[in-house]
Design an enzyme around this catalytic site. Structure first.
Site, PDB file in Angstrom:
ATOM      1  N   ARG A  81      62.224 -61.608 -55.971  1.00  0.00           N
ATOM      2  CA  ARG A  81      61.663 -61.769 -56.401  1.00  0.00           C
ATOM      3  C   ARG A  81      61.014 -63.221 -57.496  1.00  0.00           C
ATOM      4  O   ARG A  81      60.164 -63.606 -58.407  1.00  0.00           O
ATOM      5  CB  ARG A  81      62.593 -61.279 -57.905  1.00  0.00           C
ATOM      6  CG  ARG A  81      62.863 -60.305 -58.129  1.00  0.00           C
ATOM      7  CD  ARG A  81      64.396 -59.304 -58.323  1.00  0.00           C
ATOM      8  NE  ARG A  81      65.635 -60.324 -57.828  1.00  0.00           N
ATOM      9  CZ  ARG A  81      66.540 -59.708 -58.071  1.00  0.00           C
ATOM     10  NH1 ARG A  81      66.849 -58.888 -59.190  1.00  0.00           N
ATOM     11  NH2 ARG A  81      67.652 -60.605 -57.521  1.00  0.00           N
ATOM     12  N   LYS A 130      75.529 -54.520 -44.550  1.00  0.00           N
ATOM     13  CA  LYS A 130      76.974 -53.933 -44.885  1.00  0.00           C
ATOM     14  C   LYS A 130      76.964 -54.305 -46.880  1.00  0.00           C
ATOM     15  O   LYS A 130      76.176 -55.221 -47.133  1.00  0.00           O
ATOM     16  CB  LYS A 130      78.001 -53.922 -44.415  1.00  0.00           C
ATOM     17  CG  LYS A 130      78.535 -55.990 -44.429  1.00  0.00           C
ATOM     18  CD  LYS A 130      79.995 -56.032 -44.145  1.00  0.00           C
ATOM     19  CE  LYS A 130      80.717 -56.292 -45.166  1.00  0.00           C
ATOM     20  NZ  LYS A 130      80.510 -57.190 -45.647  1.00  0.00           N
ATOM     21  N   HIS A 147      78.266 -57.077 -38.106  1.00  0.00           N
ATOM     22  CA  HIS A 147      78.038 -58.193 -37.486  1.00  0.00           C
ATOM     23  C   HIS A 147      78.709 -58.184 -36.388  1.00  0.00           C
ATOM     24  O   HIS A 147      78.490 -58.600 -35.540  1.00  0.00           O
ATOM     25  CB  HIS A 147      77.282 -59.224 -38.164  1.00  0.00           C
ATOM     26  CG  HIS A 147      78.702 -60.059 -38.695  1.00  0.00           C
ATOM     27  ND1 HIS A 147      79.337 -59.746 -39.778  1.00  0.00           N
ATOM     28  CD2 HIS A 147      79.323 -60.808 -38.535  1.00  0.00           C
ATOM     29  CE1 HIS A 147      80.105 -59.843 -40.179  1.00  0.00           C
ATOM     30  NE2 HIS A 147      80.069 -61.107 -39.590  1.00  0.00           N
ATOM     31  N   LYS A 171      78.826 -59.428 -31.644  1.00  0.00           N
ATOM     32  CA  LYS A 171      79.744 -60.451 -31.455  1.00  0.00           C
ATOM     33  C   LYS A 171      80.138 -60.798 -29.548  1.00  0.00           C
ATOM     34  O   LYS A 171      80.461 -59.233 -29.567  1.00  0.00           O
ATOM     35  CB  LYS A 171      80.683 -60.340 -31.649  1.00  0.00           C
ATOM     36  CG  LYS A 171      80.715 -61.563 -33.460  1.00  0.00           C
ATOM     37  CD  LYS A 171      82.563 -61.389 -34.231  1.00  0.00           C
ATOM     38  CE  LYS A 171      82.119 -61.723 -36.210  1.00  0.00           C
ATOM     39  NZ  LYS A 171      82.281 -63.465 -35.580  1.00  0.00           N
ATOM     40  N   GLU A 185      91.035 -65.375 -42.463  1.00  0.00           N
ATOM     41  CA  GLU A 185      90.587 -66.364 -42.174  1.00  0.00           C
ATOM     42  C   GLU A 185      90.990 -67.547 -43.676  1.00  0.00           C
ATOM     43  O   GLU A 185      91.868 -66.864 -44.323  1.00  0.00           O
ATOM     44  CB  GLU A 185      89.255 -65.633 -43.494  1.00  0.00           C
ATOM     45  CG  GLU A 185      88.519 -64.877 -42.548  1.00  0.00           C
ATOM     46  CD  GLU A 185      87.518 -64.239 -43.401  1.00  0.00           C
ATOM     47  OE1 GLU A 185      86.189 -64.522 -43.470  1.00  0.00           O
ATOM     48  OE2 GLU A 185      87.312 -63.262 -44.410  1.00  0.00           O
ATOM     49  N   ASP A 193      85.648 -54.772 -48.049  1.00  0.00           N
ATOM     50  CA  ASP A 193      84.637 -55.574 -47.982  1.00  0.00           C
ATOM     51  C   ASP A 193      84.454 -55.366 -46.518  1.00  0.00           C
ATOM     52  O   ASP A 193      83.998 -56.220 -46.019  1.00  0.00           O
ATOM     53  CB  ASP A 193      84.917 -57.506 -48.759  1.00  0.00           C
ATOM     54  CG  ASP A 193      84.249 -58.378 -48.008  1.00  0.00           C
ATOM     55  OD1 ASP A 193      83.136 -57.805 -48.423  1.00  0.00           O
ATOM     56  OD2 ASP A 193      84.637 -59.423 -47.986  1.00  0.00           O
ATOM     57  N   HIS A 229      84.421 -54.044 -40.037  1.00  0.00           N
ATOM     58  CA  HIS A 229      84.748 -55.260 -39.589  1.00  0.00           C
ATOM     59  C   HIS A 229      85.927 -53.681 -38.865  1.00  0.00           C
ATOM     60  O   HIS A 229      86.148 -54.028 -37.506  1.00  0.00           O
ATOM     61  CB  HIS A 229      84.762 -56.121 -39.307  1.00  0.00           C
ATOM     62  CG  HIS A 229      83.408 -56.811 -39.959  1.00  0.00           C
ATOM     63  ND1 HIS A 229      82.009 -56.372 -39.987  1.00  0.00           N
ATOM     64  CD2 HIS A 229      83.954 -58.493 -41.123  1.00  0.00           C
ATOM     65  CE1 HIS A 229      81.250 -57.028 -40.704  1.00  0.00           C
ATOM     66  NE2 HIS A 229      82.244 -57.706 -41.693  1.00  0.00           N
ATOM     67  N   LYS A 271      92.300 -63.247 -46.533  1.00  0.00           N
ATOM     68  CA  LYS A 271      91.660 -64.096 -47.146  1.00  0.00           C
ATOM     69  C   LYS A 271      92.324 -65.731 -47.220  1.00  0.00           C
ATOM     70  O   LYS A 271      93.451 -65.066 -47.787  1.00  0.00           O
ATOM     71  CB  LYS A 271      90.372 -63.844 -48.025  1.00  0.00           C
ATOM     72  CG  LYS A 271      89.373 -63.040 -47.595  1.00  0.00           C
ATOM     73  CD  LYS A 271      88.577 -62.949 -48.331  1.00  0.00           C
ATOM     74  CE  LYS A 271      87.059 -62.371 -47.988  1.00  0.00           C
ATOM     75  NZ  LYS A 271      86.640 -63.236 -46.979  1.00  0.00           N
TER      76      LYS A 271
HETATM   77  C1  BG6 Z   1      81.389 -60.366 -43.839  1.00  0.00           C
HETATM   78  C2  BG6 Z   1      82.420 -60.210 -44.783  1.00  0.00           C
HETATM   79  O1  BG6 Z   1      80.915 -58.906 -43.771  1.00  0.00           O
HETATM   80  O2  BG6 Z   1      82.018 -61.137 -42.884  1.00  0.00           O
HETATM   81  C3  BG6 Z   1      83.152 -61.524 -45.306  1.00  0.00           C
HETATM   82  O3  BG6 Z   1      81.580 -59.706 -46.335  1.00  0.00           O
HETATM   83  C4  BG6 Z   1      83.902 -62.041 -43.939  1.00  0.00           C
HETATM   84  O4  BG6 Z   1      83.908 -61.663 -46.455  1.00  0.00           O
HETATM   85  C5  BG6 Z   1      83.008 -62.396 -43.132  1.00  0.00           C
HETATM   86  O5  BG6 Z   1      83.631 -63.857 -44.632  1.00  0.00           O
HETATM   87  C6  BG6 Z   1      83.494 -62.042 -41.449  1.00  0.00           C
HETATM   88  O6  BG6 Z   1      82.489 -62.946 -40.843  1.00  0.00           O
HETATM   89  P1  BG6 Z   1      83.065 -63.901 -39.499  1.00  0.00           P
HETATM   90  O7  BG6 Z   1      81.529 -63.296 -38.186  1.00  0.00           O
HETATM   91  O8  BG6 Z   1      83.005 -65.472 -40.095  1.00  0.00           O
HETATM   92  O9  BG6 Z   1      84.440 -63.435 -38.843  1.00  0.00           O
END
Ligand code: BG6
Length: 479
Positions: free
Chosen positions: A51, A159, A189, A193, A227, A246, A251, A341
């Site tokens: 935009r 996602k 993603h 990996k 994390e 999330d 994942h 987290k």
């Molecule tokens: C994302 C989440 O999909 O994956 C985030 O939305 C998260 O909250 C992230 O921090 C973690 O990815 P990675 O590859 O850093 O473990």
């Protein structure tokens, strides 16, 4: 093996939401790596659609700045031609004129290249825009491909795909009327990996695991992603959504699927995706009564003071769930899903604890358990604990480890990042590492059930301090 021959047809990569965070943090560096390694088709162009009232210059400046910030060693000589792969098309997501402008740009490029180029549309936008973008892509005929070999059209969707089962189904029904399933690439993603891709190789190429991989030999599986970072200013996206949606819906459950799915008859994309979906469908639902016994959820102290977070927010930043699968192979084996987290460690690891031998010739109350620790990050490594006689006169048995470290084992091999791998797979038309619609629905069914059961049970929100292992209350690891 990467089949380079399939990625040589002219291709245009169109990113919706090209001025956003995902483009800066993930897509630009990944495209650059692919460019540098000469893995992109010789005729390749990237159009950013957003935009913001920008032209090509502003867009290229942003690309250069993001790249230098993330890859400070970027060589000037490579940067210049790389930047020329990019151009910008300004437009709203919900009005037709932007798409018309985009269509004419694509037409110009096709004329210049004297071909009908492949088109990849990447939706790097908040999910509330998906619907309108799908419609406009369809109405403007932008997504009409020519053939599967050349001039094809593919769509990459980030996602979260929906925010619960109902919205995911609606979105899917809409997608189904506009695109064929083989055109749609839903990204998780984690599947890109290196170590996550290795799970299937590890499980199905090592015969010693074949018979041991079931309830008869395995006592429990613990999947953990912790994390150190908190929500990193993503309050607006995260609050009210929570960690289970999330990272759990995608994942965590993908890791579970890869570790527990049945042996596929081959490694074809459809077979693997069907096997992952099958095991996700077997997740046992909770009731309000069982959920309290088998799970906890918690929030880190200070979360409600974060930007764009409601002061009385009840959103979880940590959960631990003891899940079960209703399958012949896994019935009765607890699968612990732990995810949080702002914790002490940044680690993604799956621990598989084997049953002790029976009869167990173990001394006293210690049992001889073998534990397989499969670490996805930060170091990519697999270790297996085993028991060994300590040298000396006595029969003293101790625990030790076999360790395989990916980077040490392949010191001269360049690792390919998850987004690079996934973009290459889209170029090559390989959907193995993308999530099928059945997997999405099965995951949402499980996540919806947990969230609903938490609500019904009035599950108390626990609290923990940042930089710790999470709340002191834990779900006991035994059933
Ligand atoms: C994302 C989440 O999909 O994956 C985030 O939305 C998260 O909250 C992230 O921090 C973690 O990815 P990675 O590859 O850093 O473990």
């Amino acid at each position: 093996m990467i089949d380079y021959s399939k990625t040589t047809t002219p291709t245009i990569f169109i990113v919706f939401g090209a001025t956003g965070d995902l483009m800066r943090r993930k897509l630009i560096p990944s495209l650059y790596q692919l460019y540098q390694r000469k893995l992109l088709p010789p005729l390749f162009h990237i159009i950013g659609y957003s935009r913001r009232d920008w032209g090509d210059k502003e867009f290229r400046d942003m690309v250069a700045a993001s790249l230098i910030e993330r890859l400070p060693d970027t060589a000037q000589g490579v940067l210049h031609p790389f930047l020329h792969l990019f151009s910008y098309s300004q437009g709203m997501f919900d009005t037709a004129d932007g798409y018309e402008k985009l269509a004419s740009r694509l037409g110009v490029r096709d004329k210049e290249w004297r071909t009908c180029a492949n088109k990849i549309f990447y939706l790097a936008v908040p999910p509330e825009y998906y619907k309108t973008i799908f419609h406009h892509l369809s109405d403007s005929h932008l997504a009409v491909g020519h053939s599967e070999e050349a001039g094809w059209t593919r769509l990459i969707v980030e996602k979260p795909f929906g925010k619960d089962l109902k919205t995911a189904e609606k979105l899917d029904a809409l997608l189904g009327t506009l695109f064929k399933e083989d055109q749609v690439y839903r990204i998780d993603h984690y599947l890109g990996k290196e170590t996550v891709q290795n799970i299937l190789a590890f499980r199905f190429s090592n015969s010693f695991l074949e018979h041991a991989w079931s309830k008869d030999f395995i006592e429990r599986i613990h999947i953990k992603i912790s994390e150190q970072i908190g929500i990193e200013g993503r309050g607006e996206l995260f609050d009210g959504v929570g960690l289970l949606r999330d990272m759990g819906q995608n994942h965590m459950l993908q890791l579970l699927a890869l570790f527990t799915m049945d042996t596929p008859k081959d490694f074809a994309a459809d077979t693997i995706r069907a096997k992952r979906a099958e095991v996700l469908r077997a997740l046992k639902p909770f009731t309000a009564r069982t959920v309290s016994k088998h799970s906890i959820h918690a929030q880190y102290d200070g979360y409600t003071q974060e930007k764009n977070v409601a002061p009385d927010s009840q959103t979880e930043t940590y959960y631990m769930i003891r899940a079960h699968l209703n399958t012949q192979r896994w019935r009765g084996v607890p699968i612990i899903l732990e995810n949080g987290k702002a914790l002490k460690d940044a680690i993604a690891k799956i621990s598989v604890r084997f049953r002790h031998p029976s009869p167990c010739l173990c001394p006293g109350s210690t049992h001889f358990h073998n534990v397989l620790r499969y670490q996805v990050q930060p170091q990519e490594r697999i270790s297996m604990s085993f028991w060994v006689k300590r040298p000396g006169t006595e029969m003293k048995i101790e625990e030790n480890d076999f360790v395989f470290d990916y980077k040490q084992a392949y010191p001269d091999t360049e690792f390919i990042g998850p987004y690079e791998k996934l973009l290459l797979d889209v170029l090559q038309g390989n959907q193995t590492l993308f999530v099928s619609t059945s997997e999405i629905m099965a995951s949402w069914r499980f996540v919806d059930n947990v969230l609903r059961s938490w609500k019904k049970a009035g599950q108390p929100m626990l609290h923990y301090q940042k930089g710790t292992d999470g709340p002191t209350e834990r779900v006991t690891l035994h059933p």
